[in-house]
Motif scaffolding. Structure first.
Motif, mmCIF file in Angstrom:
data_model
loop_
_atom_site.group_PDB
_atom_site.id
_atom_site.type_symbol
_atom_site.label_atom_id
_atom_site.label_comp_id
_atom_site.label_asym_id
_atom_site.label_seq_id
_atom_site.Cartn_x
_atom_site.Cartn_y
_atom_site.Cartn_z
ATOM 1 N N TYR A 60 -8.622 -2.863 -3.197
ATOM 2 C CA TYR A 60 -8.055 -4.102 -2.655
ATOM 3 C C TYR A 60 -9.133 -4.865 -1.891
ATOM 4 O O TYR A 60 -9.742 -4.330 -0.958
ATOM 5 N N VAL A 76 -9.709 0.002 0.425
ATOM 6 C CA VAL A 76 -9.326 -1.268 1.031
ATOM 7 C C VAL A 76 -10.582 -1.910 1.614
ATOM 8 O O VAL A 76 -11.208 -1.353 2.522
ATOM 9 N N LEU A 107 0.821 -1.209 0.000
ATOM 10 C CA LEU A 107 0.000 0.000 0.000
ATOM 11 C C LEU A 107 0.855 1.258 0.000
ATOM 12 O O LEU A 107 0.495 2.265 -0.631
ATOM 13 N N VAL A 141 -7.763 5.166 -3.397
ATOM 14 C CA VAL A 141 -7.449 3.826 -2.925
ATOM 15 C C VAL A 141 -8.569 3.365 -1.996
ATOM 16 O O VAL A 141 -8.978 4.105 -1.097
ATOM 17 N N GLU A 192 -6.284 -7.250 -6.134
ATOM 18 C CA GLU A 192 -6.110 -5.841 -6.504
ATOM 19 C C GLU A 192 -6.855 -5.581 -7.799
ATOM 20 O O GLU A 192 -6.604 -6.233 -8.819
ATOM 21 N N THR A 230 1.700 1.887 -3.470
ATOM 22 C CA THR A 230 0.525 2.370 -4.196
ATOM 23 C C THR A 230 0.254 3.832 -3.892
ATOM 24 O O THR A 230 -0.017 4.633 -4.796
#
Length: 493
Positions: free
Chosen positions: A452, A420, A324, A418, A488, A327
């Motif tokens: 993710y 998660v 991460l 992003v 991912e 990323t």
């Protein structure tokens, strides 16, 4: 309709403003082979020509085997079920079909009728959506209460007529005594299921569920149920179950089917044990790389070693956090959304803060949310990270109903680079993380994003990713192996 025989079935179709779909629905019923059934079509005060189209199609396809009821006022599916189906005493079984849906297996009703001849009380099938997503239903364990097993019997749901006769009208009404205007399928199914354990799930995609109808309760809610639908579904679930007067042990076919369900559950548990052993082998193989990730997080990212030592179990692991970090380097002031808070949240918060970004961590458990928020504040991360307590609400997604976070707190213009997905926990429901992508699809960065899906070792998460890719072929997926597996997802371009 002619006088029904004692072993005949009734297909009950309820519709409102379903003119674009109703002829297709009737054609699918007329295509059913070797099944003795009549059709009761209820038009719930449509403002279009639903009733007229249904009448003409039924007269042409099923003459003498249908009845069309035109309701002068909008009463809702629950009230119609109570007022019309309880009196259908000449029929052995009743199957529920929505006027904007269709049957896609010409042998479906024949298979259902055979099951009632074999003594089953409730029979349902699998389904697919009009967008091609399949595998939404499953069997229920007859040795446990149906209300504790999740919603796995939707759409082509059928039941022995005598069961609905014993359901009081209160089960079709809300707390104020008004007839339910949504969550009606649950209101019909649960009190029927309460009374018997003689279930049969037919693992065949026999039903096509229309998710693209603009009048659906999913429309405008990113594939999730509307807030009203979720609220009423919670009310239906909260009602006390009716007594079970038809137990499983007095019916041998149901016992055999139930034991088959149990054996399948044991097989799944065994497979999960082997998967965990495989995960342990991967962890051993990953130990050198884990050490490098640990050193990078401590030395370069200035993460306290004590934080990383505490990670494990449900938390984001060191390898994932290291990935991460890479990323996040690809985004200027990255905006991060985390489903499911935990010990990894403060590490993620520190990574985000170091890059001038923001973290929103969503948590359904109030105590856990408070604990994570306190840790965020204690380490001076409050300017860059927040924890939002979001209770789980009913969510219907891709034809499957589960429970997901109430995302009403997001403003329409919020975007994330992003995401998660590490929650909700598996124990909260079947395919609990399935609604994640449609819930935030409108909040993903238009310049590109990374999503993710954690716990990709599990079969449920693998199916979720497959469904997401079917619905969004513009995404590509890659499996990443850390202490656990992670999927991912990124845009192809």
């Amino acid at each position: 309709m002619d006088q029904p025989s004692s072993d005949r079935g009734l297909v009950w179709v309820c519709a409102r403003n379903a003119a674009p779909y109703v002829e297709r629905c009737v054609r699918s019923l007329a295509a059913q082979q070797d099944a003795a059934f009549d059709v009761l079509f209820v038009d719930d005060a449509s403002s279009d020509d639903t009733a007229g189209l249904a009448e003409r199609a039924l007269a042409a396809s099923l003459p003498g085997r249908h009845r069309v009821v035109r309701s002068p006022e909008q009463r809702g599916k629950a009230r119609h079920a109570f007022e019309l189906l309880r009196g259908a005493t000449g029929y052995t079984w009743i199957a529920v079909v929505d006027g904007d849906d269709a049957l896609i297996d010409p042998d479906a009703l024949h298979a259902i009728a055979r099951a009632y001849q074999d003594g089953f009380d409730v029979v349902w099938t699998d389904f697919e959506t009009d967008t091609g997503v399949a595998d939404g239903n499953g069997p229920l364990d007859p040795f446990d209460s149906p209300r504790r097993q999740g919603w796995a019997s939707s759409h082509l749901f059928s039941f022995r007529q005598l069961l609905i006769q014993r359901v009081p009208d209160s089960y079709f009404k809300d707390e104020s005594g008004a007839w339910l205007d949504c969550a009606c399928d649950m209101a019909i199914a649960y009190p029927v299921l309460d009374q018997t354990r003689r279930y049969l799930f037919l693992p065949r995609a026999a039903y096509r569920y229309t998710t693209t109808n603009p009048l659906s309760h999913h429309a405008g809610h990113g594939g999730l149920s509307s807030p009203r639908q979720r609220e009423r579904a919670e009310w239906v679930r909260s009602q006390a179950p009716l007594p079970c007067w038809r137990p499983v042990h007095e019916h041998r076919p149901s016992m055999d089917h139930g034991l088959g369900v149990k054996l399948h559950q044991m097989h799944v548990s065994t497979a999960q044990c082997f998967a965990r052993l495989d995960a342990l082998e991967r962890q051993v193989a990953q130990m050198p790389f884990r050490q490098l990730a640990l050193e990078r997080l401590v030395q370069r990212e200035h993460i306290p070693l004590a934080w990383l030592v505490q990670l494990g179990g449900w938390a984001l692991d060191v390898g994932m956090l290291n990935h991460l970090a890479d990323t996040l380097d690809g985004y200027r002031q990255p905006r991060v959304l985390e489903f499911g808070s935990g010990r990894g949240s403060r590490v993620l918060g520190k990574l985000v803060a170091a890059r001038g970004g923001t973290l929103t961590s969503v948590e359904h458990d109030a105590d856990w949310a408070a604990s994570t928020a306190a840790a965020i504040r204690a380490h001076a991360l409050g300017d860059h990270a927040r924890v939002v307590h979001c209770p789980l609400v009913e969510a219907s997604c891709f034809g499957h109903t589960t429970r997901f976070y109430d995302m009403g707190f997001l403003s329409p213009d919020e975007r994330f680079d992003v995401v998660v997905v590490d929650g909700p926990p598996e124990a909260t429901g079947l395919f609990a993380r399935l609604p994640a992508l449609p819930a935030i699809a409108g909040h993903l960065s238009l310049q590109g994003f990374h999503l993710y899906l954690d716990d990709f070792d599990r079969e449920q998460e693998q199916m979720i990713a497959r469904w997401w890719l079917e619905m969004a072929p513009e995404l590509r997926a890659e499996s990443l192996v850390f202490d656990k597996m992670v999927c991912e997802l990124t845009p192809r371009t």
